[in-house]
Write a protein that holds these residues in place. Structure first.
Motif, PDB file in Angstrom:
ATOM      1  N   MET A 382       7.367   6.244  -1.741  1.00 28.70           N
ATOM      2  CA  MET A 382       6.440   6.714  -0.712  1.00 28.70           C
ATOM      3  C   MET A 382       5.957   5.548   0.137  1.00 28.70           C
ATOM      4  O   MET A 382       5.863   4.404  -0.321  1.00 28.70           O
ATOM      5  CB  MET A 382       5.243   7.427  -1.330  1.00 28.70           C
ATOM      6  CG  MET A 382       5.594   8.576  -2.254  1.00 28.70           C
ATOM      7  SD  MET A 382       4.220   9.719  -2.514  1.00 28.70           S
ATOM      8  CE  MET A 382       4.315  10.693  -1.023  1.00 28.70           C
ATOM      9  N   ASN A 383       5.663   5.856   1.393  1.00 32.26           N
ATOM     10  CA  ASN A 383       5.059   4.882   2.306  1.00 32.26           C
ATOM     11  C   ASN A 383       4.071   5.643   3.169  1.00 32.26           C
ATOM     12  O   ASN A 383       4.443   6.295   4.140  1.00 32.26           O
ATOM     13  CB  ASN A 383       6.123   4.202   3.157  1.00 32.26           C
ATOM     14  CG  ASN A 383       5.564   3.048   3.977  1.00 32.26           C
ATOM     15  OD1 ASN A 383       4.356   2.926   4.172  1.00 32.26           O
ATOM     16  ND2 ASN A 383       6.440   2.183   4.461  1.00 32.26           N
ATOM     17  N   ILE A 412       4.294  -6.405  -6.032  1.00 35.46           N
ATOM     18  CA  ILE A 412       5.568  -6.295  -5.312  1.00 35.46           C
ATOM     19  C   ILE A 412       6.206  -4.914  -5.441  1.00 35.46           C
ATOM     20  O   ILE A 412       7.178  -4.621  -4.750  1.00 35.46           O
ATOM     21  CB  ILE A 412       6.557  -7.371  -5.796  1.00 35.46           C
ATOM     22  CG1 ILE A 412       6.806  -7.223  -7.309  1.00 35.46           C
ATOM     23  CG2 ILE A 412       6.057  -8.759  -5.443  1.00 35.46           C
ATOM     24  CD1 ILE A 412       7.881  -8.161  -7.830  1.00 35.46           C
ATOM     25  N   TYR A 413       5.687  -4.054  -6.343  1.00 38.82           N
ATOM     26  CA  TYR A 413       6.263  -2.717  -6.522  1.00 38.82           C
ATOM     27  C   TYR A 413       5.405  -1.655  -5.845  1.00 38.82           C
ATOM     28  O   TYR A 413       5.648  -1.274  -4.715  1.00 38.82           O
ATOM     29  CB  TYR A 413       6.458  -2.418  -8.007  1.00 38.82           C
ATOM     30  CG  TYR A 413       7.344  -3.431  -8.708  1.00 38.82           C
ATOM     31  CD1 TYR A 413       8.588  -3.784  -8.184  1.00 38.82           C
ATOM     32  CD2 TYR A 413       6.934  -4.039  -9.897  1.00 38.82           C
ATOM     33  CE1 TYR A 413       9.399  -4.704  -8.815  1.00 38.82           C
ATOM     34  CE2 TYR A 413       7.748  -4.968 -10.539  1.00 38.82           C
ATOM     35  CZ  TYR A 413       8.979  -5.301  -9.988  1.00 38.82           C
ATOM     36  OH  TYR A 413       9.781  -6.218 -10.621  1.00 38.82           O
ATOM     37  N   ASP A 414       4.383  -1.179  -6.525  1.00 34.51           N
ATOM     38  CA  ASP A 414       3.445  -0.220  -5.939  1.00 34.51           C
ATOM     39  C   ASP A 414       2.203  -0.974  -5.476  1.00 34.51           C
ATOM     40  O   ASP A 414       1.756  -1.923  -6.143  1.00 34.51           O
ATOM     41  CB  ASP A 414       3.036   0.847  -6.957  1.00 34.51           C
ATOM     42  CG  ASP A 414       4.229   1.656  -7.452  1.00 34.51           C
ATOM     43  OD1 ASP A 414       5.346   1.436  -6.958  1.00 34.51           O
ATOM     44  OD2 ASP A 414       4.030   2.503  -8.331  1.00 34.51           O
ATOM     45  N   TYR A 432      -3.945  -4.214  -3.453  1.00 32.69           N
ATOM     46  CA  TYR A 432      -4.292  -3.824  -4.819  1.00 32.69           C
ATOM     47  C   TYR A 432      -3.100  -3.205  -5.547  1.00 32.69           C
ATOM     48  O   TYR A 432      -2.276  -2.498  -4.958  1.00 32.69           O
ATOM     49  CB  TYR A 432      -5.400  -2.773  -4.787  1.00 32.69           C
ATOM     50  CG  TYR A 432      -6.806  -3.311  -4.954  1.00 32.69           C
ATOM     51  CD1 TYR A 432      -7.061  -4.643  -5.244  1.00 32.69           C
ATOM     52  CD2 TYR A 432      -7.894  -2.448  -4.832  1.00 32.69           C
ATOM     53  CE1 TYR A 432      -8.360  -5.106  -5.408  1.00 32.69           C
ATOM     54  CE2 TYR A 432      -9.192  -2.897  -4.993  1.00 32.69           C
ATOM     55  CZ  TYR A 432      -9.413  -4.236  -5.275  1.00 32.69           C
ATOM     56  OH  TYR A 432     -10.691  -4.689  -5.443  1.00 32.69           O
ATOM     57  N   CYS A 433      -3.061  -3.431  -6.874  1.00 31.22           N
ATOM     58  CA  CYS A 433      -2.197  -2.681  -7.776  1.00 31.22           C
ATOM     59  C   CYS A 433      -2.841  -2.758  -9.156  1.00 31.22           C
ATOM     60  O   CYS A 433      -3.931  -3.327  -9.308  1.00 31.22           O
ATOM     61  CB  CYS A 433      -0.769  -3.226  -7.787  1.00 31.22           C
ATOM     62  SG  CYS A 433      -0.620  -4.955  -8.298  1.00 31.22           S
ATOM     63  N   PHE A 452      -0.249   2.704   1.593  1.00 29.84           N
ATOM     64  CA  PHE A 452       0.114   2.921   0.190  1.00 29.84           C
ATOM     65  C   PHE A 452       1.630   2.950   0.065  1.00 29.84           C
ATOM     66  O   PHE A 452       2.310   3.673   0.798  1.00 29.84           O
ATOM     67  CB  PHE A 452      -0.488   4.232  -0.295  1.00 29.84           C
ATOM     68  CG  PHE A 452       0.076   4.731  -1.604  1.00 29.84           C
ATOM     69  CD1 PHE A 452      -0.124   4.021  -2.774  1.00 29.84           C
ATOM     70  CD2 PHE A 452       0.816   5.899  -1.655  1.00 29.84           C
ATOM     71  CE1 PHE A 452       0.388   4.471  -3.969  1.00 29.84           C
ATOM     72  CE2 PHE A 452       1.331   6.364  -2.842  1.00 29.84           C
ATOM     73  CZ  PHE A 452       1.124   5.645  -4.019  1.00 29.84           C
ATOM     74  N   ILE A 453       2.178   2.154  -0.878  1.00 31.07           N
ATOM     75  CA  ILE A 453       3.620   2.066  -1.072  1.00 31.07           C
ATOM     76  C   ILE A 453       3.937   2.239  -2.552  1.00 31.07           C
ATOM     77  O   ILE A 453       3.256   1.670  -3.416  1.00 31.07           O
ATOM     78  CB  ILE A 453       4.166   0.706  -0.583  1.00 31.07           C
ATOM     79  CG1 ILE A 453       4.003   0.587   0.933  1.00 31.07           C
ATOM     80  CG2 ILE A 453       5.631   0.531  -0.973  1.00 31.07           C
ATOM     81  CD1 ILE A 453       4.403  -0.769   1.490  1.00 31.07           C
ATOM     82  N   SER A 454       4.953   3.055  -2.858  1.00 33.40           N
ATOM     83  CA  SER A 454       5.455   3.164  -4.228  1.00 33.40           C
ATOM     84  C   SER A 454       6.963   2.962  -4.219  1.00 33.40           C
ATOM     85  O   SER A 454       7.640   3.288  -3.242  1.00 33.40           O
ATOM     86  CB  SER A 454       5.114   4.529  -4.835  1.00 33.40           C
ATOM     87  OG  SER A 454       5.839   5.562  -4.198  1.00 33.40           O
TER      88      SER A 454
END
Length: 478
Positions: A382-383, A412-414, A432-433, A452-454
């Motif tokens: 997701m982005n 570096i991931y979510d 944040y993660c 937000f990135i996953s």
């Protein structure tokens, strides 16, 4: 017998035992189980009325121009049912209202995996079978309700637009393709109607279509996403509705005020319901010039996060000149209302819309919002972008109440990135993660952006956030 066969053969049962169980439920819970059916889901009344081209089968019109259809609703239905009704209310003069003492009404029942209804008003109580599990898509609900409004799926001029491939239809099903004496209200054939059969309806041969469009066989037919623009037009013409909304149901498009770029008319109200096939609606204004008045009491635009004016407000009354920030609905539906009074006009507005996967654009004093699916796990890959805009001179206070994402060095991931401004060129406040405790962030200007990135690996519940506008020197808005 034909009724029972339709129920068995028109649903993808994997074994006959499930079909037999549903037939048992049908006999147990449907008093008139000997009523024959046609076209797969149309119940025929014992008196023989099928309301094909029958003026007396229309529901009566009230003095205010609305058409009231009273209903009783059995338990077990979700908000999707009411959402499906709201599209009728917004776009036509049809109003489905809870029954009080009306003699003629529809009784909506959930039983036996069945989706079926009568055509038009037959008098007294008439059943609509909408299984609260298998029939719960917007298009299926609206399909059955539109039968009650007085709409069929077999037009008298059908053969001019499609070819019926009788060689792939069993003899006991061929009656479902009989042409009827229908009232087509002078409007063209609608391949994209929510009433239209799918191309493989009643096919007895895997992979073979029973309905082939003319002249282009690749034209899509038989959607169950929801009402089509022509569905709306046909209802409004059939019932001679005065004022109605415009449905925009493609994945992207343009919406303008009347006469744009010339001046819009005085004393008018227009509504546009945008419903994208999937995702959420993103609306971006290209031009905006509406008569200015204090508190926008004269001409104004107002935008709702849903299919009706009862939906949450995305943008309250707005007028004057200048561009409106991008707006993103929380679902695939967004309603635009534009009102002008009896005096001054201007050129109005032009905006484009498209479908986005996730995110939001908020122009409101405060709101709660979450990552997609919260508190369940968000999806992979997701982005999402959320943009918060306040009036000039205001600042924004953002609070993360709950936060849990995949943890990794440098996230570096979510991740969730918060920017002190309207885009990624602004100052990065935090990335944040992992798991974080509640924390509040304050902007230095009137805009804030979250990204937000996953990735494809691990998913967690994400975040719950809220924001409020803050005018410096005053308390936070409540």
């Amino acid at each position: 017998e034909s009724l029972h066969c339709d129920f068995c053969n028109n649903k993808p049962y994997k074994n006959k035992m499930k079909c037999i169980v549903n037939l048992f439920l049908l006999l147990m819970f449907i008093p008139d189980s000997d009523i024959p059916m046609m076209e797969g889901d149309i119940l025929i009344h014992p008196r023989g009325r099928s309301a094909i081209n029958c003026v007396s089968c229309l529901w009566p019109k009230s003095a205010d121009g609305t058409v009231l259809i009273p209903y009783n609703l059995s338990s077990g239905y979700s908000d999707l049912f009411q959402n499906s009704l709201q599209e009728f209310h917004t776009l036509t003069c049809i109003r489905f209202v809870p029954r009080t003492t009306e003699k003629d009404f529809i009784s909506i029942l959930s039983t036996g995996g069945i989706c079926a209804s009568f055509i038009g008003r037959i008098g007294g109580e008439q059943q609509v079978y909408l299984d609260s599990g298998s029939c719960m898509s917007r298009g299926t609900i609206q399909h059955e309700l539109e039968h009650n409004v007085h709409r069929r799926q077999s037009r008298s001029d059908r053969d001019d637009f499609v070819t019926i491939m009788t060689q792939f239809i069993s003899p006991d099903k061929i009656g479902n393709f009989d042409k009827m004496d229908t009232n087509n209200v002078g409007l063209e054939y609608d391949y994209g109607s929510v009433m239209h059969y799918p191309g493989n309806a009643f096919s007895n041969t895997s992979g073979q279509a029973t309905i082939v469009p003319k002249p282009n066989p690749s034209i899509p037919i038989g959607q169950r996403i929801g009402l089509s623009p022509l569905d709306v037009s046909k209802i409004n013409r059939l019932y001679q509705c005065d004022d109605s909304g415009l449905l925009l149901n493609s994945a992207n498009g343009t919406v303008t005020s009347a006469n744009y770029p010339s001046t819009y008319p005085n004393n008018s109200t227009s509504v546009w319901l945008i419903r994208t096939p999937s995702g959420q609606v993103s609306l971006q204004f290209i031009a905006f010039d509406v008569q200015f008045s204090t508190d926008c009491v004269s001409d104004y635009i107002k935008i709702f996060d849903g299919p009706s004016k009862a939906s949450p407000v995305l943008l309250d009354r707005t007028c004057g000149m200048g561009l409106i920030p991008q707006l993103i609905s929380s679902t695939s539906q967004m309603l635009i209302e534009f009102v002008s009074d009896t005096s001054i006009t201007a050129t109005g507005f032009k905006a484009t819309y498209t479908s986005v996967q996730c995110g939001g654009a908020f122009y409101a004093p405060g709101k709660n919002f979450t990552s997609p699916g919260y508190p369940a796990a968000y999806s992979p890959n997701m982005n999402c972008i959320w943009k918060i805009t306040a009036p000039a001179g205001y600042k924004i206070s953002l609070t993360l109440h709950d936060f849990m994402m995949e943890s990794a060095p440098n996230c570096i991931y979510d991740s969730l990135s918060i920017y002190d401004g309207a885009d990624t060129s602004s100052v990065l406040m935090v990335k944040y993660c992992g798991t974080k405790s509640a924390r509040t962030f304050n902007s230095t200007g009137n805009a804030m952006m979250l990204n937000f990135i996953s990735d494809k690996s691990f998913q967690y519940k994400g975040f719950l956030a809220s924001f409020k506008w803050n005018l410096p020197g005053f308390c936070l808005l409540q």
